[in-house]
Design a protein around this motif. Structure first.
Motif, PDB file in Angstrom:
ATOM      1  N   UNK A 252      43.285  34.962  43.004  1.00  0.00           N
ATOM      2  CA  UNK A 252      43.277  34.558  41.572  1.00  0.00           C
ATOM      3  C   UNK A 252      41.806  34.242  41.302  1.00  0.00           C
ATOM      4  N   UNK A 253      41.021  34.329  42.327  1.00  0.00           N
ATOM      5  CA  UNK A 253      39.519  33.956  41.813  1.00  0.00           C
ATOM      6  C   UNK A 253      38.632  35.037  42.153  1.00  0.00           C
ATOM      7  N   UNK A 254      37.668  35.281  41.435  1.00  0.00           N
ATOM      8  CA  UNK A 254      36.675  36.411  41.515  1.00  0.00           C
ATOM      9  C   UNK A 254      35.670  35.950  42.463  1.00  0.00           C
TER      10      UNK A 254
ATOM     11  N   UNK B 203      45.729  41.392  49.846  1.00  0.00           N
ATOM     12  CA  UNK B 203      45.093  39.847  49.333  1.00  0.00           C
ATOM     13  C   UNK B 203      43.923  39.977  48.497  1.00  0.00           C
ATOM     14  N   UNK B 204      43.482  41.364  47.986  1.00  0.00           N
ATOM     15  CA  UNK B 204      42.494  41.525  47.230  1.00  0.00           C
ATOM     16  C   UNK B 204      42.516  42.414  46.242  1.00  0.00           C
ATOM     17  N   UNK B 205      42.214  42.269  44.980  1.00  0.00           N
ATOM     18  CA  UNK B 205      42.218  43.233  43.841  1.00  0.00           C
ATOM     19  C   UNK B 205      40.656  43.725  43.407  1.00  0.00           C
ATOM     20  N   UNK B 206      40.738  44.868  43.952  1.00  0.00           N
ATOM     21  CA  UNK B 206      39.360  45.531  43.525  1.00  0.00           C
ATOM     22  C   UNK B 206      39.342  46.612  42.162  1.00  0.00           C
ATOM     23  N   UNK B 207      38.596  46.138  41.515  1.00  0.00           N
ATOM     24  CA  UNK B 207      38.347  46.644  39.874  1.00  0.00           C
ATOM     25  C   UNK B 207      37.110  47.386  39.511  1.00  0.00           C
ATOM     26  N   UNK B 208      37.143  48.467  39.128  1.00  0.00           N
ATOM     27  CA  UNK B 208      36.009  49.316  38.372  1.00  0.00           C
ATOM     28  C   UNK B 208      36.286  49.620  37.033  1.00  0.00           C
ATOM     29  N   UNK B 209      35.085  49.763  36.329  1.00  0.00           N
ATOM     30  CA  UNK B 209      35.227  50.106  34.937  1.00  0.00           C
ATOM     31  C   UNK B 209      33.838  50.297  34.209  1.00  0.00           C
TER      32      UNK B 209
END
Length: 286
Positions: free
Chosen positions: A266-268, A159-165
């Protein structure tokens, strides 16, 4: 013990020498992962070729059913539809709002290595909170980037999207030109969605799942075998910073910052940038 040494020797074939053994092992493990991914990719490609060849054998009409082969990893944003403004386009991840026009002056150790720039306590979620940002030690034809996190993320959090960049200003005008990113939103569970976007032309190259390395090489703290190291994310272009396709080439004036985010429903729910309101120089090899 000899078996372990032989296995390590096999992993480290062609791997550059590092200043410490831990980083050498980390790089060797990553190279082995990519080699395995390439083998799997080649096997899949061979299967596709076999199917296409079989179809050609049983086809007896005069129509040439072969389709041109095009890169599956490159996508260009569609043209705006009628009534839609081209200004509505947004990059895969939001950019930093701060209009920063300052470049951090890094400090160096006795060996000339740039020391990481500290940055912590900015995000409520520990695996999004960036602790420090600096250069990696395995740049391919130029600097690469690494940043440490306050905690290690899960490989596939439910249920969570973790993003790095990383965001790069390629010409030193304090405007973002290139966005590099990775998250766990790939179609296959446990795989990564990787992208590089030219923010000027809006062209994006993506890779979902192995084999990794293109459009950008990386080392993710949630990958198997990374538990022995501090939670650290790193990126670097295999072709070097002079050819970071699809982005324009970088030069001596190029600067960057790094980012992270967590999205749920869908919310940060958490986001961090480092440095918060400045850029970090990209150092080129002597």
């Amino acid at each position: 013990m000899s078996g372990l040494r032989e296995a390590f020797d096999e992993l480290t074939v062609g791997v550059p020498v590092y200043g410490d053994l831990d980083r050498a092992i980390e790089r060797a493990a990553r190279e082995q992962r990519h080699r395995n991914g390439v083998v799997a990719g080649l096997a899949a490609a061979a299967a596709v070729v076999a199917v296409v060849a079989g179809a050609a054998v049983v086809t007896d009409d005069d129509t040439d059913s072969r389709q041109p082969i095009t890169p599956a990893t490159t996508a260009t944003p569609p043209s705006p539809t009628e009534g839609e403004s081209a200004d509505t386009w947004e990059p895969p991840e939001p950019l930093r709002n701060a209009n920063a026009s300052r470049v951090v002056t890094p400090e160096y150790d006795l060996y000339g290595n740039a020391l990481p720039v500290g940055d912590s306590g900015d995000a409520a979620i520990a695996d999004v909170d960036i602790v420090s940002v600096g250069e990696a030690q395995d740049g391919h034809g130029g600097s690469s980037w690494r940043f440490q996190l306050a905690a290690r993320p899960q490989l596939d959090p439910v249920g969570r999207v973790i993003a790095y960049g990383v965001v790069v200003d390629g010409d030193g005008d304090f405007k973002a030109d290139c966005q590099i990113g990775i998250n766990n939103e790939a179609p296959e569970r446990g795989a990564f969605h990787v992208w590089v976007t030219n923010l000027r032309t809006r062209e994006t190259a993506v890779q979902d799942g192995a084999p990794y390395g293109m459009p950008v090489e990386f080392s993710h703290p949630a990958e198997p075998g990374m538990g022995r190291f501090p939670p650290e994310m790193s990126f670097g272009f295999l072709r070097g910073l002079e050819h970071p396709a699809p982005c324009d080439p970088f030069d001596d004036s190029s600067i960057f910052y790094v980012w992270s985010s967590a999205t749920a429903g869908g919310q940060v729910v958490a986001r961090d940038f480092a440095p918060d309101s400045a850029w970090t120089p990209i150092r080129w090899p002597d």
